[in-house]
Design a protein around this motif. Sequence first.
Motif, PDB file in Angstrom:
ATOM      1  N   ASP A   1      -6.373   5.579  -4.417  1.00 37.99           N
ATOM      2  CA  ASP A   1      -6.671   6.584  -5.429  1.00 37.99           C
ATOM      3  C   ASP A   1      -7.167   7.872  -4.798  1.00 37.99           C
ATOM      4  O   ASP A   1      -6.794   8.969  -5.212  1.00 37.99           O
ATOM      5  N   ALA A   2      -7.994   7.730  -3.757  1.00 36.81           N
ATOM      6  CA  ALA A   2      -8.616   8.909  -3.132  1.00 36.81           C
ATOM      7  C   ALA A   2      -7.636   9.680  -2.257  1.00 36.81           C
ATOM      8  O   ALA A   2      -7.663  10.914  -2.219  1.00 36.81           O
ATOM      9  N   ASP A   3      -6.763   8.961  -1.512  1.00 41.07           N
ATOM     10  CA  ASP A   3      -5.906   9.674  -0.553  1.00 41.07           C
ATOM     11  C   ASP A   3      -4.555  10.086  -1.128  1.00 41.07           C
ATOM     12  O   ASP A   3      -3.721  10.655  -0.433  1.00 41.07           O
TER      13      ASP A   3
ATOM     14  N   ALA B   1       0.810  -1.218   0.000  1.00 39.07           N
ATOM     15  CA  ALA B   1       0.000   0.000   0.000  1.00 39.07           C
ATOM     16  C   ALA B   1       0.842   1.266   0.000  1.00 39.07           C
ATOM     17  O   ALA B   1       0.396   2.317  -0.459  1.00 39.07           O
ATOM     18  N   ASN B   2       2.067   1.195   0.508  1.00 37.59           N
ATOM     19  CA  ASN B   2       2.941   2.370   0.558  1.00 37.59           C
ATOM     20  C   ASN B   2       3.934   2.411  -0.598  1.00 37.59           C
ATOM     21  O   ASN B   2       4.964   3.088  -0.524  1.00 37.59           O
ATOM     22  N   PHE B   3       3.629   1.681  -1.674  1.00 41.81           N
ATOM     23  CA  PHE B   3       4.539   1.574  -2.813  1.00 41.81           C
ATOM     24  C   PHE B   3       5.016   2.931  -3.310  1.00 41.81           C
ATOM     25  O   PHE B   3       6.207   3.113  -3.592  1.00 41.81           O
ATOM     26  N   CYS B   4       4.127   3.890  -3.415  1.00 39.09           N
ATOM     27  CA  CYS B   4       4.493   5.192  -3.987  1.00 39.09           C
ATOM     28  C   CYS B   4       5.310   6.060  -3.042  1.00 39.09           C
ATOM     29  O   CYS B   4       5.936   7.031  -3.489  1.00 39.09           O
ATOM     30  N   VAL B   5       5.306   5.759  -1.759  1.00 39.31           N
ATOM     31  CA  VAL B   5       5.933   6.672  -0.803  1.00 39.31           C
ATOM     32  C   VAL B   5       7.208   6.121  -0.161  1.00 39.31           C
ATOM     33  O   VAL B   5       7.947   6.879   0.471  1.00 39.31           O
TER      34      VAL B   5
ATOM     35  N   ALA C   1     -11.522  -2.259  -2.268  1.00 42.84           N
ATOM     36  CA  ALA C   1     -11.721  -1.093  -1.407  1.00 42.84           C
ATOM     37  C   ALA C   1     -10.401  -0.364  -1.177  1.00 42.84           C
ATOM     38  O   ALA C   1     -10.342   0.878  -1.189  1.00 42.84           O
ATOM     39  N   GLY C   2      -9.319  -1.129  -0.999  1.00 44.16           N
ATOM     40  CA  GLY C   2      -8.004  -0.523  -0.805  1.00 44.16           C
ATOM     41  C   GLY C   2      -7.546   0.253  -2.022  1.00 44.16           C
ATOM     42  O   GLY C   2      -6.931   1.325  -1.904  1.00 44.16           O
TER      43      GLY C   2
END
Length: 225
Positions: free
Chosen positions: A215-217, A75-79, A209-210
């Motif tokens: 996408d939203a956050d 989930a934190n792939f981009c950061v 949902a994740g």
Amino acid sequence: MPRWLRRGLAWLGLGALACLLLAALLVLVLRFVNPPANIYQLSEARRLGGITRAWVDLDTLPAHVALSAAAAEDANFCVHHGFDLDAIRAALAGGGRRGASTISQQTAKNVFLWPARSWLRKGMEAGFTLLIEGIWPKHRIMEVYLNVAEFDTGVFGIEAAARHHFGIGAAELSRTQAARLMAVLPDPKGRSAVRPAARELSRAAQIAAGARTLDADGRGACLAR
């Protein structure tokens, strides 16, 4: 220090530097050239008499495919910069029962290394993870990951997986279908995207949902086209 020892250490240092430069050159080349079959794929091809794989560019896929992969595996792939320290701490706190391997680490292992676990492989995996994070953009890491991941016995990559499981191209995957494919990734040979058990259905719903949450956050921003 004896002269022979100084010479030995000097040659050892030069050898290590040469290996590092060679690895960096290989990673640089694969930023632009799609990777060939990896060690595991070749071994599976020999064992099975062939495998199914087909490359697809990430830009041709709906955004929810990559977002689903991130939601399922990282989930934190981009950061993060290759290693998710929060996930590592959580894994240690849980006694090592949960994984903490990022998509970057999995890509490094799948493309450059072999599947069997060892301290040597883990060390090399860490080195290649740092290299691909430094040389490849996140978009490329995700693209390579989706094209080398195994989705069933002998089925590698999201395009082959979409055709194998649903009879469509990866560009046609719905949000539900993408989530179901990502739900099999921890155990692609023991789970089904077409006939999922209750556990896989629940996992797929969580992934969908994740993906919407990422996408939203904004945590999926690096995957935006």
